[in-house]
Design a protein around this motif. Structure first.
Motif: not given
Length: 86
Positions: A9-18, A20-37
């Motif tokens: 009841x706490x953790x119902x089983x859900x089917x994961x669509x591959x 949908x997961x790929x779309x979530x990964x593509x939407x995320x952008x890496x915004x961290x930029x490292x500056x060389x000092x």
């Protein structure tokens, strides 16, 4: 109610669509930029490069065999002669 039923009841089983997961990964952008000092900028910020240095004990000459051994040992590592009287 059993423990297993409570967990279901706490953790119902859900089917994961591959796709949908790929779309979530593509939407995320890496915004961290490292500056060389530069070395000067790090020194101004109070950051210093860490240097490692290995410090060895002094060496002495064994009076029995004339071999070079480490200071602080009780006996020569080459001949076994007594070094405590030095």
């Amino acid at each position: 109610m059993s423990l297993m039923n409570g967990m279901k009841k706490l953790f119902p089983m859900q089917q994961v669509d591959a796709k949908a997961l790929e779309q979530k990964v593509e939407k995320k952008e890496i915004s961290t930029v490292y500056k060389k000092e530069t070395q000067e900028e790090r020194m101004e910020n109070g950051e210093y490069e860490i240097l490692e240095r290995e410090i060895f004990p002094e060496k002495i000459i064994c009076p029995d065999c004339g071999g070079i051994t480490w200071e602080g040992l009780d006996f020569c590592d080459k001949c076994g002669g007594d070094l405590r009287n030095l």
